[in-house]
Design a protein around this motif. Structure first.
Motif, short mmCIF file in Angstrom:
data_model
loop_
_atom_site.label_atom_id
_atom_site.label_comp_id
_atom_site.label_asym_id
_atom_site.label_seq_id
_atom_site.Cartn_x
_atom_site.Cartn_y
_atom_site.Cartn_z
N VAL A 218 -14.86 0.22 1.27
CA VAL A 218 -14.50 0.23 -0.15
C VAL A 218 -13.09 0.81 -0.29
CG1 VAL A 218 -15.07 1.08 -2.46
CG2 VAL A 218 -16.91 0.57 -0.82
N ALA A 219 -12.24 0.12 -1.03
CA ALA A 219 -10.89 0.63 -1.31
C ALA A 219 -10.55 0.37 -2.77
CB ALA A 219 -9.86 -0.02 -0.40
N PHE A 220 -9.92 1.36 -3.39
CA PHE A 220 -9.49 1.24 -4.78
C PHE A 220 -7.98 1.00 -4.84
CE2 PHE A 220 -13.33 3.91 -5.47
CZ PHE A 220 -13.96 3.14 -6.44
N GLY A 221 -7.57 0.24 -5.84
CA GLY A 221 -6.16 0.07 -6.14
C GLY A 221 -5.85 0.56 -7.54
N GLY A 222 -4.59 0.83 -7.81
CA GLY A 222 -4.17 1.27 -9.13
C GLY A 222 -4.50 2.71 -9.46
N LEU A 223 -5.06 3.45 -8.50
CA LEU A 223 -5.50 4.82 -8.75
C LEU A 223 -4.66 5.86 -8.03
CD1 LEU A 223 -9.41 4.61 -8.55
CD2 LEU A 223 -7.90 4.05 -10.47
N ALA A 224 -3.86 5.45 -7.05
CA ALA A 224 -3.19 6.42 -6.20
C ALA A 224 -1.87 5.87 -5.67
CB ALA A 224 -4.10 6.83 -5.04
N HIS A 225 -1.17 6.72 -4.96
CA HIS A 225 0.12 6.40 -4.36
C HIS A 225 -0.02 5.40 -3.22
CE1 HIS A 225 4.07 7.60 -2.42
NE2 HIS A 225 4.40 7.66 -3.69
N ARG A 226 -1.26 5.18 -2.79
CA ARG A 226 -1.55 4.22 -1.72
C ARG A 226 -2.90 3.57 -2.03
NH1 ARG A 226 -3.13 8.57 3.06
NH2 ARG A 226 -5.27 9.00 2.38
N PRO A 227 -3.23 2.46 -1.38
CA PRO A 227 -4.61 1.97 -1.49
C PRO A 227 -5.56 3.08 -1.08
CG PRO A 227 -3.21 0.36 -0.38
CD PRO A 227 -2.40 1.61 -0.51
N TRP A 228 -6.56 3.33 -1.90
CA TRP A 228 -7.42 4.51 -1.70
C TRP A 228 -8.72 4.11 -1.03
CZ3 TRP A 228 -6.25 9.59 -2.59
CH2 TRP A 228 -7.31 10.51 -2.49
N ARG A 229 -8.84 4.40 0.26
CA ARG A 229 -10.07 4.10 0.99
C ARG A 229 -11.14 5.11 0.58
NH1 ARG A 229 -11.23 1.01 5.84
NH2 ARG A 229 -13.51 0.94 5.83
N ALA A 230 -12.24 4.64 0.08
CA ALA A 230 -13.28 5.49 -0.50
C ALA A 230 -14.25 5.95 0.59
CB ALA A 230 -14.02 4.75 -1.61
N ARG A 231 -13.82 6.91 1.39
CA ARG A 231 -14.60 7.35 2.54
C ARG A 231 -15.91 8.06 2.11
NH1 ARG A 231 -12.49 4.41 6.71
NH2 ARG A 231 -10.23 4.74 6.90
N HIS B 82 0.22 3.75 4.29
CA HIS B 82 0.94 4.32 3.15
C HIS B 82 0.63 5.81 3.04
CE1 HIS B 82 0.60 -0.01 2.17
NE2 HIS B 82 1.83 0.17 1.71
N ARG B 83 1.59 6.56 2.52
CA ARG B 83 1.47 8.01 2.39
C ARG B 83 1.04 8.41 0.99
NH1 ARG B 83 5.45 11.19 5.68
NH2 ARG B 83 5.36 12.60 3.89
N LEU B 84 0.45 9.58 0.89
CA LEU B 84 0.33 10.25 -0.40
C LEU B 84 1.64 10.98 -0.68
CD1 LEU B 84 -3.32 11.63 -0.29
CD2 LEU B 84 -2.46 9.62 -1.49
N PRO B 85 1.97 11.26 -1.93
CA PRO B 85 3.32 11.77 -2.24
C PRO B 85 3.61 13.15 -1.68
CG PRO B 85 1.95 11.78 -4.21
CD PRO B 85 1.19 11.04 -3.16
N GLY B 86 2.64 14.09 -1.82
CA GLY B 86 2.86 15.43 -1.31
C GLY B 86 4.21 16.00 -1.72
N GLU B 87 4.92 16.57 -0.75
CA GLU B 87 6.25 17.14 -0.99
C GLU B 87 7.37 16.13 -0.78
OE1 GLU B 87 6.83 20.30 -2.08
OE2 GLU B 87 4.66 20.39 -2.30
N HIS B 88 7.01 14.91 -0.35
CA HIS B 88 8.04 13.90 -0.06
C HIS B 88 7.67 12.55 -0.67
CE1 HIS B 88 10.39 16.42 2.66
NE2 HIS B 88 9.24 16.84 3.16
N PRO B 89 7.69 12.45 -1.99
CA PRO B 89 7.31 11.18 -2.62
C PRO B 89 8.30 10.04 -2.33
CG PRO B 89 8.17 12.73 -4.25
CD PRO B 89 7.98 13.50 -2.98
#
Length: 331
Positions: A260-273, A193-200
């Motif tokens: 570790v991955a978060f949901g509900g916080l970002a445009h994609r599942p957020w892998r907590a690197r 999945h992508r982050l929104p950036g300039e092309h949501p």
């Protein structure tokens, strides 16, 4: 009613070729998200390609101990599979938290990954939404955004990805298998999945015409303690305000494997690197867990009404980490 064509291909190859020759086509399987968007007028495909009866509904154990899940395996069947429940429990827990039983009986593995945001501005044709209509604006940014992103958002979009399953898959180092006109390839679910950036308007890195054919659960996380926890407005079917999936193995009081991955916080599942890097080789203590989680959430940029998500995600992650650790060093 807006008219559209309908095709039921006899093979994956036929499905991909049809999609490649029909701009604006959409794949259809369970339809639990796409059909809703058709009713709302958000999606207006020229052609629906029904892949629901292709032979992609099997769960196969591979010689190396990994598990290949077909794209049309139903969420209910995947959650109930004894191999998943025993060896990758975070995935089963996430699926059971993700929807009503009726929806789980219809929703598919591939469709779950491709579901679109539940942002009300995206679903309402009378509201501005850069994801639905690029250049129209983001109504949520200055509007109602209690449920929206605190990580990785842009000026153009603050939507969150709704999947519970994808969060668990990201933490478990699962891969998504894709087939297109150039053949087969795999991508880590954490990078799909992508982050929104300039092309949501672009939700994923899937190429035009590609079809999800399966998901691979790796042997490397099989049997490693894992769990998923979700906070929502009500105990019944509801999308996550925040969620977390954790994979944690401790040896001699020290963390030697973690995801570790978060949901509900970002445009994609957020892998907590940042959290993972801080924890590898660290003592399995509450203090170490808290410091590592704080490193990740320090990057949050909450908006007017959703700062609560940061502390909510912090507490969820600490709870799951502490529960998975077999013993803790002194705080």
């Amino acid at each position: 009613m807006t008219g559209f064509g309908y095709l039921r291909p006899g093979s994956v190859q036929e499905a991909v070729e049809a999609h490649a020759t029909h701009p604006g086509a959409r794949y259809l399987a369970g339809g639990t998200n796409l059909v809703d968007l058709l009713k709302l007028g958000v999606e207006r495909p020229a052609l629906l390609i029904d892949v629901g009866r292709l032979p992609l509904d099997g769960i196969e154990e591979l010689p190396d101990g990994s598990l290949r899940v077909g794209a049309t395996v139903r969420n209910s069947d995947l959650a109930a599979d004894p191999r998943v429940r025993e060896r990758w429990p975070a995935l089963s827990q996430a699926l059971l938290a993700g929807a009503s039983a009726q929806l789980r009986n219809a929703a598919t593995t591939g469709g779950n990954l491709l579901q679109r945001t539940r942002c009300p501005y995206f679903q309402d044709l009378d509201k501005p939404c850069n994801k639905r209509e690029p250049g129209s604006g983001c109504g949520a940014r200055d509007g109602v955004h209690r449920d929206h992103a605190v990580l990785g958002h842009s000026e153009l979009c603050i939507a969150t990805h709704p999947s519970d399953m994808a969060v668990a898959l990201a933490a478990l180092d699962a891969q998504v298998e894709l087939y297109g006109t150039d053949g087969t390839r795999r991508l880590p679910v954490a990078d799909f999945h992508r982050l929104p950036g300039e092309h949501p308007e672009r939700d994923t890195w899937i190429r035009p015409g590609e079809l999800i054919t399966g998901v691979l659960l790796p042997a490397a996380t099989a049997g490693v303690p894992s769990a998923y926890r979700k906070a929502r407005d009500r105990a019944s079917y509801a999308f996550a305000l925040a969620s977390v999936a954790v994979v944690l193995r401790v040896a001699d009081g020290v963390v030697d494997q973690v995801g570790v991955a978060f949901g509900g916080l970002a445009h994609r599942p957020w892998r907590a690197r940042h959290t993972e890097l801080a924890l590898l080789g660290a003592p399995a203590s509450h203090a170490a867990f808290e410091g590592a989680v704080d490193l990740e959430l320090a990057h949050a940029e909450p908006l007017r009404d959703n700062a609560y998500k940061v502390s909510l995600a912090h507490n969820l992650a600490l709870d799951v980490l502490n529960r998975l650790a077999p013993a803790h060093a002194p705080a």
